[in-house]
Design a protein around this motif. Structure first.
Motif, PDB file in Angstrom:
ATOM      1  N   ASN A  39      44.054  36.821  50.119  1.00 20.88           N
ATOM      2  CA  ASN A  39      43.772  35.790  49.127  1.00 20.88           C
ATOM      3  C   ASN A  39      42.430  35.150  49.473  1.00 20.88           C
ATOM      4  O   ASN A  39      42.116  34.943  50.654  1.00 20.88           O
ATOM      5  CB  ASN A  39      44.876  34.727  49.135  1.00 20.88           C
ATOM      6  N   TYR A  40      41.640  34.859  48.437  1.00 17.46           N
ATOM      7  CA  TYR A  40      40.279  34.393  48.651  1.00 17.46           C
ATOM      8  C   TYR A  40      40.132  32.923  48.249  1.00 17.46           C
ATOM      9  O   TYR A  40      40.911  32.386  47.440  1.00 17.46           O
ATOM     10  CB  TYR A  40      39.301  35.251  47.851  1.00 17.46           C
ATOM     11  N   ASP A  80      37.491  31.595  46.650  1.00 19.34           N
ATOM     12  CA  ASP A  80      36.603  31.345  45.508  1.00 19.34           C
ATOM     13  C   ASP A  80      37.175  31.819  44.177  1.00 19.34           C
ATOM     14  O   ASP A  80      36.443  31.913  43.184  1.00 19.34           O
ATOM     15  CB  ASP A  80      35.253  32.019  45.746  1.00 19.34           C
ATOM     16  N   THR A 109      38.438  34.821  43.565  1.00 20.99           N
ATOM     17  CA  THR A 109      38.474  36.283  43.467  1.00 20.99           C
ATOM     18  C   THR A 109      39.935  36.732  43.465  1.00 20.99           C
ATOM     19  O   THR A 109      40.731  36.244  44.266  1.00 20.99           O
ATOM     20  CB  THR A 109      37.733  36.926  44.654  1.00 20.99           C
ATOM     21  N   PRO A 110      40.319  37.649  42.570  1.00 16.43           N
ATOM     22  CA  PRO A 110      41.726  38.081  42.516  1.00 16.43           C
ATOM     23  C   PRO A 110      42.194  38.625  43.864  1.00 16.43           C
ATOM     24  O   PRO A 110      41.440  39.273  44.592  1.00 16.43           O
ATOM     25  CB  PRO A 110      41.713  39.186  41.450  1.00 16.43           C
ATOM     26  N   ALA A 150      37.481  45.270  50.604  1.00 18.66           N
ATOM     27  CA  ALA A 150      38.163  44.011  50.263  1.00 18.66           C
ATOM     28  C   ALA A 150      37.929  42.949  51.327  1.00 18.66           C
ATOM     29  O   ALA A 150      37.836  41.752  51.025  1.00 18.66           O
ATOM     30  CB  ALA A 150      39.658  44.255  50.078  1.00 18.66           C
ATOM     31  N   GLU A 197      34.789  41.271  50.373  1.00 19.99           N
ATOM     32  CA  GLU A 197      34.649  40.890  48.968  1.00 19.99           C
ATOM     33  C   GLU A 197      34.259  39.436  48.797  1.00 19.99           C
ATOM     34  O   GLU A 197      33.387  39.093  47.983  1.00 19.99           O
ATOM     35  CB  GLU A 197      35.973  41.166  48.241  1.00 19.99           C
ATOM     36  N   ALA A 198      34.900  38.533  49.532  1.00 19.78           N
ATOM     37  CA  ALA A 198      34.684  37.096  49.382  1.00 19.78           C
ATOM     38  C   ALA A 198      35.313  36.400  50.585  1.00 19.78           C
ATOM     39  O   ALA A 198      36.052  37.031  51.353  1.00 19.78           O
ATOM     40  CB  ALA A 198      35.323  36.597  48.071  1.00 19.78           C
TER      41      ALA A 198
END
Length: 366
Positions: A89-90, A92, A94-95, A126, A129-130
């Motif tokens: 879980n991010y 920002d 992001t899904p 992933a 990713e963020a």
């Protein structure tokens, strides 16, 4: 010893994998919106690869040194590795991403989320990713008490034989490759008997083959090359080159004999990925020069010490080879291939033409 230093995420201290198969982790969530994992659990982890083979194994005495969130360094023995399913879980928006991840455990119980060997693995992407808020562990998908981890910045491709392969040696004897020694003579095509100068070995565990399936061996069934060759099923790494001798090769490349990576021959009858392989030991044979040698009676190659091939061997192996052939270390010469090595899409067309015309890969060219 070779060291491999990478970023990791510290997941906590858990029961010894050997006693609970990692089940102690299931259902755990690390990090939250108030305490995001990327701020508090970022770790550097250095694997001390005692054997220099690009893998971490407890049985080899490998160790890990880590520092969590800039804290003091801690060194512990490497214990084990597991493949898990979890959700990132991010922070920002992001899904979330759910997929398989790899975790390493030190002997002090500390567990780290680390990178797969393949930088393009979707879970690796992933992780970048963020900013990561939390990580939820749903299941442990694979664990073995003897599992090792192929290290993230270790080489991924190499050309070699699977242990158990019979190599033609002095006097026409067929010798298992793992029973050969430096100095033993092997038969070459065109240059008689030549001594082995160096032997390399790399072991891949079940975890390695799950996380890097591109390293699964290629099986060439008995007789699949033509002329009754190989005389038994032959298994090699995907990048290992086999000799192709045919009029098709002559017309395409101006040479009746060329060397072709085994993976480029997939799809031809009797040539397939050995997908049932659980673990594998690969071995290299280095001679004074690149040669065509005989494995299960089929013509194939010894190790070609070009710059790219040396990169895949790891630093310790390169150092050993440079002591034997110092000119390679100085970059004075490039090794000459024993036969032409075509590149690119032409290799695919070569296999397609043999299949379409039902021509064997080993046949007379006169």
């Amino acid at each position: 010893m070779v060291t491999h230093t990478n970023q990791a995420l510290f997941l906590g201290n858990f029961t010894d994998f050997d006693s609970d198969n990692g089940a102690d982790m299931v259902g755990t969530t690390v990090g939250s919106s108030d305490s995001p994992i990327f701020e508090n659990n970022l770790s550097t982890i250095t694997h001390d690869d005692i054997g220099g083979d690009g893998t971490a194994f407890e049985s080899e005495g490998d160790t890990v040194t880590y520092s969590i969130d800039g804290g003091s360094e801690i060194t512990s023995g490497f214990d084990n590795v597991a493949v898990i399913t979890g959700t990132l879980n991010y922070t920002d928006g992001t899904p979330p991403f759910t997929g398989q991840f790899i975790v390493d455990q030190a002997q002090d119980g500390s567990v780290f989320l680390v990178s797969f060997s393949d930088p393009n693995n979707s879970s690796n992407l992933a992780l970048q990713e963020a900013p990561i808020e939390s990580f939820e562990i749903q299941s442990v998908d694979f664990f073995s008490p003897s599992s090792g981890d192929t290290l993230p910045n270790a080489p991924l491709t190499f050309a070699c034989f699977v242990a158990g392969t019979l190599i033609e040696a002095d006097g026409g004897c067929q010798v298992r490759i793992e029973d050969l020694s430096v100095g033993d003579l092997v038969r070459t095509q065109g240059h008689g008997l030549r001594p082995i100068r160096w032997i390399g070995r790399r072991r891949l565990s079940p975890i390695d083959l799950i996380t890097a399936p591109q390293l699964l061996p290629i099986r060439i069934r008995k007789g699949a090359l033509g002329a009754g060759l190989p005389s038994r099923d032959l298994c090699v790494s995907p990048q290992h080159r086999m000799l192709v001798r045919s009029r098709i090769a002559q017309r395409m490349f101006g040479s009746g004999e060329v060397l072709v990576p085994a993976k480029k021959l997939l799809g031809l009858p009797g040539i397939e990925i050995a997908g049932e392989t659980r673990s594998v030991t690969y071995l290299h044979l280095l001679l004074d020069r690149h040669e065509v040698i005989f494995a299960e009676d089929a013509p194939t190659e010894s190790l070609l010490t070009g710059p790219q091939a040396l990169k895949t061997l790891g630093q310790e192996a390169c150092d050993e080879i440079h002591k034997i052939f110092p000119e390679l270390g100085r970059g004075e010469t490039l090794p000459e291939p024993a036969r032409p090595i075509p590149a690119g899409k032409a290799l695919t067309r070569l296999a397609e033409r043999h299949l379409r015309n039902r021509k064997p890969l080993l046949s007379p060219v006169e």
